[in-house]
Design a protein around this motif. Structure first.
Motif, short mmCIF file in Angstrom:
data_model
loop_
_atom_site.label_atom_id
_atom_site.label_comp_id
_atom_site.label_asym_id
_atom_site.label_seq_id
_atom_site.Cartn_x
_atom_site.Cartn_y
_atom_site.Cartn_z
N CYS A 11 0.94 -1.15 -0.05
CA CYS A 11 0.02 0.07 -0.02
C CYS A 11 1.07 1.36 0.14
N ARG A 12 0.28 2.33 -0.34
CA ARG A 12 1.12 3.62 -0.26
C ARG A 12 1.26 4.09 1.29
N THR A 13 2.30 4.85 1.71
CA THR A 13 2.70 5.20 2.89
C THR A 13 1.86 6.51 3.23
N THR A 14 0.72 6.10 3.39
CA THR A 14 -0.27 6.92 3.90
C THR A 14 -0.94 6.75 5.32
N LYS A 15 -1.62 7.31 5.99
CA LYS A 15 -2.40 6.77 7.28
C LYS A 15 -3.73 6.48 6.64
N GLU A 16 -4.34 6.70 5.65
CA GLU A 16 -5.49 6.36 5.42
C GLU A 16 -5.41 4.63 4.65
N GLN A 17 -4.42 4.66 3.90
CA GLN A 17 -4.12 3.23 3.40
C GLN A 17 -3.82 2.14 4.40
N CYS A 18 -3.08 2.78 5.48
CA CYS A 18 -2.81 1.67 6.19
C CYS A 18 -3.92 1.26 7.38
N GLU A 19 -4.83 2.40 7.66
CA GLU A 19 -5.94 1.79 8.11
C GLU A 19 -6.80 0.84 7.35
N VAL A 20 -6.88 1.24 6.09
CA VAL A 20 -7.87 0.35 5.34
C VAL A 20 -7.15 -1.06 5.31
N LYS A 40 4.83 -11.01 15.62
CA LYS A 40 5.91 -11.71 14.38
C LYS A 40 5.55 -11.01 12.99
N SER A 41 4.97 -9.89 12.99
CA SER A 41 4.86 -9.36 11.72
C SER A 41 5.87 -8.31 11.54
N SER A 42 6.20 -7.93 10.43
CA SER A 42 7.24 -6.84 10.01
C SER A 42 6.53 -5.82 8.84
N VAL A 43 7.30 -4.67 8.76
CA VAL A 43 6.85 -3.74 7.89
C VAL A 43 8.15 -3.24 7.14
N GLN A 44 8.21 -2.88 6.01
CA GLN A 44 9.08 -2.27 5.25
C GLN A 44 8.52 -1.10 4.43
N PHE A 45 9.52 0.06 4.41
CA PHE A 45 9.04 1.29 3.91
C PHE A 45 10.26 1.60 2.69
N GLY A 46 9.77 2.21 1.69
CA GLY A 46 10.57 2.69 0.78
C GLY A 46 11.88 3.52 1.33
N HIS A 47 12.74 3.72 0.70
CA HIS A 47 14.11 4.78 1.31
C HIS A 47 13.57 6.02 1.15
N LEU A 53 7.32 9.85 9.49
CA LEU A 53 5.98 9.08 8.85
C LEU A 53 5.97 7.58 9.17
N ARG A 54 7.40 7.17 9.20
CA ARG A 54 7.42 5.62 9.47
C ARG A 54 6.94 5.30 10.93
N GLU A 56 4.77 6.79 12.82
CA GLU A 56 3.47 7.15 12.88
C GLU A 56 2.71 5.87 12.34
N LEU A 57 2.84 5.48 11.20
CA LEU A 57 2.31 4.20 10.43
C LEU A 57 2.56 3.06 11.20
N LYS A 58 3.82 2.84 11.72
CA LYS A 58 4.11 1.48 12.47
C LYS A 58 3.01 1.67 13.91
N GLY A 59 2.77 2.82 14.35
CA GLY A 59 1.90 2.91 15.58
C GLY A 59 0.34 2.53 15.15
N ILE A 60 0.03 2.98 13.83
CA ILE A 60 -1.19 2.61 13.26
C ILE A 60 -1.46 1.27 13.13
N LEU A 61 -0.46 0.78 12.73
CA LEU A 61 -0.49 -0.90 12.22
C LEU A 61 -0.44 -1.72 13.46
N GLY A 62 0.40 -1.20 14.42
CA GLY A 62 0.67 -2.08 15.61
C GLY A 62 1.91 -2.99 15.41
N ILE A 63 2.52 -2.69 14.32
CA ILE A 63 3.91 -3.65 14.09
C ILE A 63 5.05 -2.65 14.37
N THR A 64 5.74 -3.28 14.94
CA THR A 64 7.15 -2.74 15.43
C THR A 64 8.36 -3.26 14.81
#
Length: 242
Positions: A11-20, A40-47, A53-54, A56-64
């Motif tokens: 998904c795109r690195t936006t709050k709205e898409q992460c919530e969806v 046990k999940s993980s998240v990757q971001f573009g460089h 923003l990283r 903030e989105l980690k907090g929304i998803l609950g993935i550290t």
């Protein structure tokens, strides 16, 4: 019961898409009765995504956890760096299988079946996605030919005929073994043909939007920062043109 299936979500690195994405996962939990382990999940971001923003989105998803799974469907998730080293695992996998095959108990006919049905099938999936370096294909070919000529499994044996001749069709005096470089090209050509013939597939739409939005995949156009997957696929252009 623990389900160890691996899945990738983009998904795109936006709050709205992460919530969806999070809402979809919660619906899946309610429908299936299975709970996703975010620890046990993980998240990757573009460089280009900044640190704030990283977080903030980690907090929304609950993935550290940051980082991927290393491999997905047996293929390296990241292809940065020397390709010979990245794809060396294919050689190791084939070598480990070949060392466990009963060389002494098999006739030449049995060895032929093992090579055609098992040995050349080991790298098929990765070769349908990426162009293997010639260094890797040479080592794979060497492991297969050593298995063919060895009588004990402990030595490489005496190679009476060049392997290229054994890869010829039986009508031409060979045994019909697959030349891995040509097989690799054929598999990539099949993917390129899918981009041309199945235009409405997700595979074709993603690549078209990224690399040839206003042209054709057979056009020799230059792409900005192309992925290794795309460079591998277009390396089969000459075969598809033929």
């Amino acid at each position: 019961m623990e389900n160890k299936n691996q899945s990738l979500f983009f998904c795109r690195t936006t709050k709205e898409q992460c919530e969806v994405v999070l809402q979809i996962l919660k619906k899946y939990e309610r429908a299936s009765g299975q709970q996703i382990n975010f620890q046990k999940s993980s998240v990757q971001f573009g460089h280009t995504v900044d640190h704030g923003l990283r977080e903030e989105l980690k907090g929304i998803l609950g993935i550290t956890n940051i980082g991927g799974m290393g491999t997905y469907l047996g293929i390296p998730e990241s292809l940065g760096g020397a390709k010979t080293q990245i794809f060396s695992y294919v050689q190791d996998r084939l070598q480990s299988r070949a060392s466990g095959w009963p060389v002494r108990l098999l006739s030449k006919g049995g060895k032929e079946v093992m090579i055609k049905s098992v040995a050349t099938a080991v790298p098929t999936f990765v070769m349908s996605c990426f162009r293997l370096p010639k260094t890797v294909t040479r080592k794979l070919t060497s492991a297969i030919s050593n298995y063919w000529w060895s009588s004990s499994g402990q030595s490489r044996g005496l190679h009476w005929v060049a392997w290229d001749k054994l890869c010829l069709d039986k009508k031409e005096g060979g045994l019909g073994f697959r030349g891995l470089d040509d097989f690799n090209t054929a598999l990539l050509a099949k993917q390129l043909w899918r981009l041309i013939s199945v235009l409405d597939s997700l595979f074709a739409r993603v690549f078209k939007g990224r690399y040839y939005r206003h042209s054709d995949p057979l056009d020799p156009i230059r792409s900005y920062s192309p992925s290794y997957g795309w460079r591998s696929i277009i390396s089969a252009r000459s075969l598809v043109n033929k």
